[in-house]
Design a protein around this motif. Structure first.
Motif, mmCIF file in Angstrom:
data_model
loop_
_atom_site.group_PDB
_atom_site.id
_atom_site.type_symbol
_atom_site.label_atom_id
_atom_site.label_comp_id
_atom_site.label_asym_id
_atom_site.label_seq_id
_atom_site.Cartn_x
_atom_site.Cartn_y
_atom_site.Cartn_z
ATOM 1 N N LEU A 105 19.502 38.330 -39.869
ATOM 2 C CA LEU A 105 18.960 38.169 -38.506
ATOM 3 C C LEU A 105 19.403 36.876 -37.824
ATOM 4 N N PRO A 106 19.397 35.720 -38.500
ATOM 5 C CA PRO A 106 19.869 34.499 -37.817
ATOM 6 C C PRO A 106 21.330 34.604 -37.362
ATOM 7 N N ASN A 107 22.160 35.259 -38.159
ATOM 8 C CA ASN A 107 23.575 35.420 -37.808
ATOM 9 C C ASN A 107 23.731 36.356 -36.623
ATOM 10 N N LEU A 108 22.930 37.404 -36.588
ATOM 11 C CA LEU A 108 23.012 38.381 -35.501
ATOM 12 C C LEU A 108 22.506 37.797 -34.188
ATOM 13 N N THR A 109 21.429 37.031 -34.249
ATOM 14 C CA THR A 109 20.880 36.449 -33.017
ATOM 15 C C THR A 109 21.719 35.266 -32.522
ATOM 16 N N ALA A 110 22.607 34.760 -33.375
ATOM 17 C CA ALA A 110 23.501 33.679 -32.953
ATOM 18 C C ALA A 110 24.623 34.182 -32.052
ATOM 19 N N SER A 111 24.861 35.488 -32.053
ATOM 20 C CA SER A 111 25.882 36.086 -31.187
ATOM 21 C C SER A 111 25.343 36.221 -29.766
ATOM 22 N N ASN A 112 26.245 36.240 -28.793
ATOM 23 C CA ASN A 112 25.817 36.457 -27.410
ATOM 24 C C ASN A 112 25.104 37.791 -27.260
ATOM 25 N N GLN A 113 25.658 38.822 -27.867
ATOM 26 C CA GLN A 113 24.991 40.123 -27.962
ATOM 27 C C GLN A 113 25.598 40.857 -29.151
ATOM 28 N N SER A 114 24.828 40.997 -30.208
ATOM 29 C CA SER A 114 25.338 41.683 -31.391
ATOM 30 C C SER A 114 24.955 43.162 -31.350
ATOM 31 N N SER A 115 25.605 43.930 -32.216
ATOM 32 C CA SER A 115 25.390 45.371 -32.258
ATOM 33 C C SER A 115 25.176 45.817 -33.699
ATOM 34 N N ILE A 116 24.138 46.602 -33.918
ATOM 35 C CA ILE A 116 23.858 47.200 -35.222
ATOM 36 C C ILE A 116 24.055 48.706 -35.116
ATOM 37 N N ASN A 204 33.137 52.601 -34.011
ATOM 38 C CA ASN A 204 33.966 51.592 -33.353
ATOM 39 C C ASN A 204 33.528 51.390 -31.898
ATOM 40 N N PHE A 205 33.241 52.481 -31.225
ATOM 41 C CA PHE A 205 32.774 52.400 -29.838
ATOM 42 C C PHE A 205 31.437 51.656 -29.748
ATOM 43 N N LEU A 206 30.504 51.992 -30.639
ATOM 44 C CA LEU A 206 29.162 51.405 -30.568
ATOM 45 C C LEU A 206 29.143 49.929 -30.962
ATOM 46 N N ILE A 207 30.102 49.511 -31.763
ATOM 47 C CA ILE A 207 30.166 48.110 -32.174
ATOM 48 C C ILE A 207 30.914 47.258 -31.150
ATOM 49 N N SER A 208 31.617 47.913 -30.245
ATOM 50 C CA SER A 208 32.468 47.206 -29.281
ATOM 51 C C SER A 208 31.716 46.911 -27.988
ATOM 52 N N ASP A 209 32.336 46.083 -27.144
ATOM 53 C CA ASP A 209 31.748 45.759 -25.846
ATOM 54 C C ASP A 209 31.774 46.947 -24.885
ATOM 55 N N LYS A 210 32.519 47.985 -25.211
ATOM 56 C CA LYS A 210 32.552 49.173 -24.352
ATOM 57 C C LYS A 210 31.189 49.864 -24.296
ATOM 58 N N SER A 211 30.332 49.584 -25.279
ATOM 59 C CA SER A 211 28.999 50.193 -25.301
ATOM 60 C C SER A 211 27.911 49.157 -25.023
ATOM 61 N N SER A 212 28.249 48.097 -24.277
ATOM 62 C CA SER A 212 27.346 46.959 -24.102
ATOM 63 C C SER A 212 26.064 47.288 -23.330
ATOM 64 N N TRP A 213 26.006 48.459 -22.688
ATOM 65 C CA TRP A 213 24.796 48.857 -21.966
ATOM 66 C C TRP A 213 24.107 50.032 -22.662
ATOM 67 N N ILE A 214 24.332 50.158 -23.959
ATOM 68 C CA ILE A 214 23.752 51.255 -24.738
ATOM 69 C C ILE A 214 22.968 50.675 -25.903
ATOM 70 N N SER A 215 21.700 51.056 -26.017
ATOM 71 C CA SER A 215 20.883 50.623 -27.149
ATOM 72 C C SER A 215 19.725 51.585 -27.349
ATOM 73 N N GLY A 216 19.265 51.684 -28.586
ATOM 74 C CA GLY A 216 18.123 52.538 -28.907
ATOM 75 C C GLY A 216 18.420 54.025 -28.863
ATOM 76 N N GLN A 217 19.688 54.389 -29.056
ATOM 77 C CA GLN A 217 20.105 55.784 -28.919
ATOM 78 C C GLN A 217 20.489 56.407 -30.266
ATOM 79 N N ILE A 218 20.282 57.713 -30.360
ATOM 80 C CA ILE A 218 20.713 58.501 -31.511
ATOM 81 C C ILE A 218 21.863 59.388 -31.053
ATOM 82 N N PHE A 219 23.032 59.179 -31.626
ATOM 83 C CA PHE A 219 24.217 59.944 -31.217
ATOM 84 C C PHE A 219 24.505 61.040 -32.245
#
Length: 232
Positions: A105-116, A204-219
């Motif tokens: 968690l500390p590593n993830l919150t250190a990013s400007n916007q991380s993706s899980i 790859n799409f979900l980890i990239s900035d191309k999905s920067s406005w997507i969260s909480g979704q089940i694909f």
């Protein structure tokens, strides 16, 4: 260049994701084995998600992406399943992911916007016989991901990929001859079972900035199985 941690990237879907992400990212693969990784531009960290605690000292202070791949396919009649089977499936699919995320968690919150990116299954949304144990574990992932995404927005994005049967070593007993492959293909509206590349491209799409406005979704990357009726 993003720092991406892939848990369980030594074969199957995880290996396909590692291949997809190695160009343009700093990729760390935490897995039990590394035989298939030797020709890839990744850093391997020995790790068993079912027993080990992740050593974050081996990782950069900033992690921009986390993909948790370990899973199971335990298909048996409910009456034949002992409680140990449910606990094992929950441990590898869900609890293991929770432990990794908490330690990171500390590593993830250190990013400007991380993706899980986490993995569920088509069985979590469809009532499928002999799937009680794995469907329960994957259902836990889906509920957890939505709650986590809400709690850590906008700092951390959390999304889930829910595949149908995919051609991996884990699924070999379901696709190990032409008859099984044909039957599986016909069960899907798109008339084929999944490939590791199908899933890796979505990850790859979900980890990239191309999905920067997507969260909480089940694909549902499942050949249409979860939403479409098969014709004929």
């Amino acid at each position: 260049m993003k720092n991406i941690l892939l848990i369980g990237g030594s074969y199957g879907i995880g290996l396909a994701i590692a291949k997809e992400l190695q160009q343009g990212n700093n990729v760390f693969v935490a897995s039990r084995t590394n035989e298939e990784l030797t020709n890839l531009n990744v850093t391997h960290i020995p790790f068993d998600a079912s027993t080990d605690i992740l050593d974050v000292s081996k990782l950069p202070a900033v992690i921009d992406g986390l993909i948790y791949c370990p899973g199971s396919i335990n298909l048996r009649p409910f009456k034949a399943l002992k409680i140990d089977a449910f606990e094992t499936d929950l441990q590898i699919n869900f609890i293991g992911a929770v432990k990794v995320i908490q330690s990171l968690l500390p590593n993830l919150t250190a990013s400007n916007q991380s993706s899980i990116v986490l993995f569920s299954s088509v069985a979590a949304s469809m009532g499928m016989p002999f799937h009680t144990s794995v469907a329960a574990a994957k259902g836990a992932i889906e509920g957890f991901a939505k709650a986590l995404a809400a709690e850590y927005a906008p700092k951390i994005r959390v999304n889930v990929i829910a595949p149908s049967l995919t051609d991996t070593p884990l699924a070999d007993k379901f696709l190990n001859n032409d008859e099984k492959k044909e039957k599986s293909s016909l069960r899907h509206p798109l008339k084929r079972f999944g490939t590791t590349d199908d899933i890796a491209q979505m990850a790859n799409f979900l980890i990239s900035d191309k999905s920067s406005w997507i969260s909480g979704q089940i694909f549902h990357v499942d050949g249409g199985m979860s939403t479409l009726l098969v014709n004929g």
